[in-house]
Motif scaffolding. Structure first.
Motif, short mmCIF file in Angstrom:
data_model
loop_
_atom_site.label_atom_id
_atom_site.label_comp_id
_atom_site.label_asym_id
_atom_site.label_seq_id
_atom_site.Cartn_x
_atom_site.Cartn_y
_atom_site.Cartn_z
N PHE A 116 19.74 -55.29 -13.72
CA PHE A 116 19.44 -54.63 -12.45
C PHE A 116 18.30 -55.31 -11.70
O PHE A 116 17.90 -54.84 -10.63
N ASN A 117 17.82 -56.42 -12.25
CA ASN A 117 16.78 -57.19 -11.56
C ASN A 117 17.16 -58.66 -11.52
O ASN A 117 16.29 -59.52 -11.43
N ALA A 118 18.46 -58.92 -11.60
CA ALA A 118 18.93 -60.31 -11.72
C ALA A 118 19.87 -60.67 -10.57
O ALA A 118 20.53 -59.82 -9.98
N ASP A 119 19.92 -61.96 -10.27
CA ASP A 119 20.83 -62.53 -9.29
C ASP A 119 21.55 -63.72 -9.90
O ASP A 119 21.20 -64.18 -11.00
N GLY A 120 22.53 -64.24 -9.17
CA GLY A 120 23.16 -65.51 -9.54
C GLY A 120 23.85 -65.52 -10.89
O GLY A 120 24.43 -64.53 -11.33
N ASP A 121 23.74 -66.68 -11.56
CA ASP A 121 24.44 -66.86 -12.84
C ASP A 121 23.92 -65.92 -13.92
O ASP A 121 24.69 -65.47 -14.78
N ASP A 173 18.87 -63.31 -28.68
CA ASP A 173 17.58 -63.58 -28.06
C ASP A 173 16.88 -62.27 -27.77
O ASP A 173 17.40 -61.40 -27.06
N GLU A 174 15.68 -62.11 -28.33
CA GLU A 174 14.98 -60.82 -28.28
C GLU A 174 14.70 -60.36 -26.85
O GLU A 174 14.95 -59.20 -26.50
N LYS A 175 14.20 -61.26 -26.01
CA LYS A 175 13.86 -60.86 -24.64
C LYS A 175 15.12 -60.53 -23.84
O LYS A 175 15.13 -59.56 -23.07
N PHE A 176 16.16 -61.31 -24.04
CA PHE A 176 17.40 -61.10 -23.30
C PHE A 176 17.97 -59.69 -23.54
O PHE A 176 18.24 -58.95 -22.61
N VAL A 177 18.13 -59.33 -24.82
CA VAL A 177 18.72 -58.03 -25.11
C VAL A 177 17.77 -56.90 -24.77
O VAL A 177 18.20 -55.82 -24.35
N THR A 178 16.46 -57.12 -24.92
CA THR A 178 15.48 -56.08 -24.57
C THR A 178 15.52 -55.80 -23.07
O THR A 178 15.53 -54.64 -22.63
N ASP A 179 15.55 -56.86 -22.25
CA ASP A 179 15.62 -56.69 -20.80
C ASP A 179 16.88 -55.94 -20.40
O ASP A 179 16.85 -55.05 -19.53
N MET A 180 18.00 -56.26 -21.03
CA MET A 180 19.26 -55.60 -20.69
C MET A 180 19.20 -54.11 -21.00
O MET A 180 19.58 -53.27 -20.18
N VAL A 181 18.71 -53.77 -22.18
CA VAL A 181 18.70 -52.37 -22.60
C VAL A 181 17.70 -51.56 -21.78
O VAL A 181 17.96 -50.40 -21.44
N ILE A 182 16.56 -52.16 -21.42
CA ILE A 182 15.60 -51.44 -20.57
C ILE A 182 16.21 -51.16 -19.20
O ILE A 182 16.03 -50.08 -18.63
N SER A 183 16.98 -52.11 -18.67
CA SER A 183 17.66 -51.89 -17.39
C SER A 183 18.63 -50.72 -17.48
O SER A 183 18.68 -49.86 -16.60
N PHE A 184 19.42 -50.68 -18.55
CA PHE A 184 20.37 -49.58 -18.70
C PHE A 184 19.66 -48.25 -18.92
O PHE A 184 20.14 -47.19 -18.50
N THR A 185 18.51 -48.29 -19.60
CA THR A 185 17.74 -47.06 -19.81
C THR A 185 17.26 -46.52 -18.47
O THR A 185 17.35 -45.31 -18.20
#
Length: 501
Positions: A119-124, A287-299
């Motif tokens: 939810f904070n990403a653009d592009g690829d 990758d720890e940061k990748f999955v953490t960022d994703m789950v925080i967005s969904f939260t």
């Protein structure tokens, strides 16, 4: 996100108005309702004056525009566009999707909390996360898991709390209760972790409180000058100091859960859990940061949107007995026929009532995109590179051109047709560009069906057993709809709960 406008420091205001007085100059657009625009400060005085009331204010402005689109000068030469025109919404969310992005300004503002999550990403980066998430959201096993989580929270926590309140004849803040319910749900679905936020004692769970504070301070960045909050961030002072602490709590907790899940996967070679984090890890994304960022967005996405939608839904139903009667009739019919009142696909009238509620009180009342190149909108509005275009969901739910003369009425039947032969209601949807409550185009909400499933289960479970009575407010006024990162009812939603015979 929302139409969040930069606000000048009070120290600058006297200087700006002095410049205004000296200039003796003002400029208005062809739309006479638009506020005057002055040199240097643009329409800032009017924006500042109406900021607290910005949702109805901008709604009035776009309503008086022949194209349902306005262009305004903010200050220092910055201009932005606000629209309630479905053709423009389709243009920015689908036709010219490659031109209208989240934008660097928004991404930077939310970076500390959301990182590079979907939810904070653009592009690829966005495209990759979207493909990965889309696959998981379309699995039957995830839907089954969501059903189990919601049912557990509903029947083991929410219903008992309402039952006790009915017995004790106490007043509950139903908005707070629903937020706690939604937070427990999304944490269990996202992380496989139960924060136990909805307990009879209504505890202040550390992770939940930290997440609340992080969201609030991140939102407040939009209402301050970018250099101001950035300087505070560099020196670690004021609200930015607190944000750093609470984001640290959120991320440390999330990282701990990720590491624990990874250890379990290494030991067992597979994960039995069905939560999103386990699914992402099992698919090879470790990758720890990748999955953490994703789950925080969904939260963030699942935490307040469903609770906001349900808060206003229950308030509207409490004030429209005929709608409540129809919903109860549907619930009882499904139970009697054995279909199960909580089966989303069969709750047609309830679905229509939820859609109608979100038309009037959308959980995300505005959302903005930034143009990465010059463009011309379908109504002729010119957009320069770097300009923000906001589609005003709240205003769109109040447009006579879209909903007719009775747009102000809460009428679920506008979403329905009567199947005379089968003697039942049939849902008639609205195109997503006229009703962008769940966004539209490539970014349309992945969790839409999941959200309806959760909301219908809550509505069925609560209204079958209880009548929710809205407490009278001071001077008999309606509750105020306020925008944060998601919408809330100002002052909470005080109710009494009566158990049905």
């Amino acid at each position: 996100m929302f139409l969040e406008l930069l606000a000048f420091s009070p120290l600058l205001l006297p200087l700006l108005f002095f410049i205004l007085k000296l200039s003796g100059y003002s400029k208005t657009s062809n739309n006479s309702k638009l506020p005057k625009s002055y040199p240097i400060i643009g329409s800032f005085p009017a924006i500042y004056k109406n900021y607290a009331n910005r949702l109805p204010w901008f709604t009035d402005l776009v309503k008086t525009s022949s194209t349902s689109t306005i262009t305004m000068h903010h200050s220092l030469g910055n201009r932005f566009v606000v629209t309630a025109n479905p053709a423009v919404v389709q243009h920015i969310l689908k036709t010219k999707f490659h031109v209208y992005k989240k934008g660097e300004s928004l991404r930077t503002t939310l970076q500390d909390l959301l990182g590079d999550g979907i939810f904070n990403a653009d592009g690829d980066n966005w495209k990759f996360q979207r493909q990965l998430s889309s696959h998981e959201f379309n699995t039957k096993s995830l839907r089954k898991f969501v059903e189990q989580v919601v049912d557990t929270e509903l029947y083991e926590r929410l219903i008992p709390i309402l039952s006790k309140s009915a017995t004790d004849r106490t007043v509950l803040d139903f908005q707070d209760i629903l937020q706690r319910f939604a937070f427990d749900n999304i944490c269990r679905i996202g992380f496989g972790y139960d924060p136990e936020y909805l307990l009879p004692s209504l505890p202040q769970a550390k992770f939940a409180v930290a997440f609340d504070d992080a969201v609030q301070i991140s939102r407040d960045r939009f209402t301050s000058m970018r250099p101001v909050w950035k300087i505070k961030r560099v020196f670690g002072i004021g609200s930015e100091s607190h944000l750093r602490r609470v984001v640290s709590v959120v991320r440390e907790f999330a990282n701990t859960i990720v590491r624990q899940k990874k250890r379990e996967m290494d030991e067992m070679k597979t994960l039995e859990s069905h939560d999103l984090l386990s699914r992402f890890l099992s698919s090879g994304h470790s990758d720890e940061k990748f999955v953490t960022d994703m789950v925080i967005s969904f939260t963030l996405a699942g935490r307040d949107t469903t609770s906001a939608a349900l808060t206003w839904f229950f308030w509207l139903v409490a004030n429209h007995p005929s709608v409540e009667s129809e919903i109860l009739k549907e619930i009882n019919e499904k139970v009697e026929t054995g279909a199960g009142y909580d089966e989303a696909k069969d709750m047609v009238y309830t679905h229509a009532a939820l859609c109608e509620s979100m038309r009037l009180y959308p959980p995300v009342p505005t959302d903005s995109k930034e143009a990465v190149e010059e463009d011309v909108l379908p109504d002729g509005t010119k957009v320069k590179k770097g300009m923000t275009v906001t589609y005003h969901v709240y205003a769109m739910g109040r447009m006579e051109q879209i909903w007719g003369e009775d747009w102000a009425e809460f009428r679920p039947e506008r979403w329905l047709e009567r199947d005379v032969a089968a003697d039942k209601w049939k849902l008639v949807g609205k195109d997503s560009f006229s009703y962008p409550v769940f966004q539209a185009g490539p970014r349309i909400c992945l969790g839409k069906e999941m959200a309806f499933l959760q909301m219908k289960r809550v509505v069925g479970g609560v209204l079958k057993r209880f009548k929710v009575v809205s407490e009278k407010r001071e001077n008999g006024k309606e509750p105020e709809f306020v925008a944060s990162l998601t919408a809330k009812m100002k002052g909470g939603f005080p109710v009494t709960v009566i158990e049905r015979a």
